[in-house]
Write an enzyme that holds these catalytic residues in place. Structure first.
Site, PDB file in Angstrom:
ATOM      1  CB  SER A   7      -0.908   0.003   1.229  1.00 46.96           C
ATOM      2  OG  SER A   7      -1.570   1.245   1.348  1.00 46.96           O
ATOM      3  CG  ASP A  33      -5.433   2.734   1.076  1.00 43.44           C
ATOM      4  OD1 ASP A  33      -6.431   2.015   0.898  1.00 43.44           O
ATOM      5  OD2 ASP A  33      -4.400   2.336   1.635  1.00 43.44           O
ATOM      6  N   GLY A 144      -0.619   2.252   9.516  1.00 44.27           N
ATOM      7  CA  GLY A 144       0.153   1.929  10.702  1.00 44.27           C
ATOM      8  C   GLY A 144      -0.639   1.537  11.927  1.00 44.27           C
ATOM      9  CG  ASP A 174      -6.046  -2.092   3.531  1.00 45.10           C
ATOM     10  OD1 ASP A 174      -5.028  -2.034   4.237  1.00 45.10           O
ATOM     11  OD2 ASP A 174      -6.431  -1.160   2.805  1.00 45.10           O
ATOM     12  N   GLY A 176      -3.316  -3.439   9.347  1.00 38.43           N
ATOM     13  CA  GLY A 176      -2.552  -4.082  10.403  1.00 38.43           C
ATOM     14  C   GLY A 176      -1.905  -5.393  10.016  1.00 38.43           C
TER      15      GLY A 176
END
Length: 216
Positions: A7, A33, A144, A174, A176
């Protein structure tokens, strides 16, 4: 299918081309994103950026995740920009079938995204039509964050729904995704694992290869 999709949300903002260059030979999917500052409290990438990425790296599948309040307005922009996959949030639209079909008619793969607290039962009418479902395992808006453990059960239940219905959609996860949990997420039923900070914090290539090794 077993894919890691880095990502760009977590990549170094002033070195995005370099970050992609470091991993491009070891991936097939690049995750983008898109946030509008309304549906989620952040602003990120637009269609011009998506188009530039696709022009520079045409061999990669550009997976655009729309975290926007009015996906019907921006979907045409990203189709024109060269996206290969587009997902929009179930929570952001009441015209799911219409938008799914507009993406597919553009020659792209169409997906529905769900926030962690959204019930899977709301997906059922759309499952015959989607190419993939994107399950968020953090609350959307920022990279994060820590994985929400209840997401594992949700992934497994979606896999069961796919099997019982005889569907072929992919399950994308999507939020963690890290070295310590990536195998559990995959074993729960994920086909595509989006990894941001787990790839782009430090040495992207080393991190990516470590994640791939954990899935062997």
């Amino acid at each position: 299918m077993k894919e890691i999709a880095p990502s760009l949300l977590s990549a170094e903002p002033l070195g995005l081309r370099s970050s992609i260059e470091k991993v491009k030979d070891h991936i097939r999917i690049l995750h983008l994103d898109v946030m509008d500052g309304h549906f989620v409290p952040n602003l990120t990438f637009g269609p011009m950026f998506a188009g530039a990425i696709k022009e520079e790296f045409p061999e990669l599948t550009l997976d655009v995740h729309l975290m926007v309040s009015r996906p019907q307005e921006v979907i045409p922009w990203f189709i024109k920009a060269g996206a290969d996959w587009i997902s929009f949030h179930l929570e952001a639209s009441v015209h799911h079938h219409r938008l799914i079909m507009s993406i597919k008619e553009g020659g792209l793969k169409a997906g529905l995204a769900l926030n962690p607290s959204t019930s899977l039962c709301l997906l059922e009418p759309s499952l015959p039509y989607v190419d993939f479902v994107l399950l968020l395992t953090v609350n959307p808006g920022f990279g994060g964050q820590s994985f929400i453990e209840e997401g594992l059960e949700k992934i497994a239940r979606l896999r069961e729904m796919r099997e019982k219905g005889g569907y072929n959609f992919l399950i994308e996860v999507d939020g963690g995704v890290k070295g310590e949990n990536i195998r559990r997420i995959w074993e729960a039923g994920a086909d595509v694992l989006v990894a941001g900070s787990a790839v782009f914090s430090g040495d992207p290539l080393k991190n990516l290869l470590d994640l791939k090794e954990r899935l062997r």
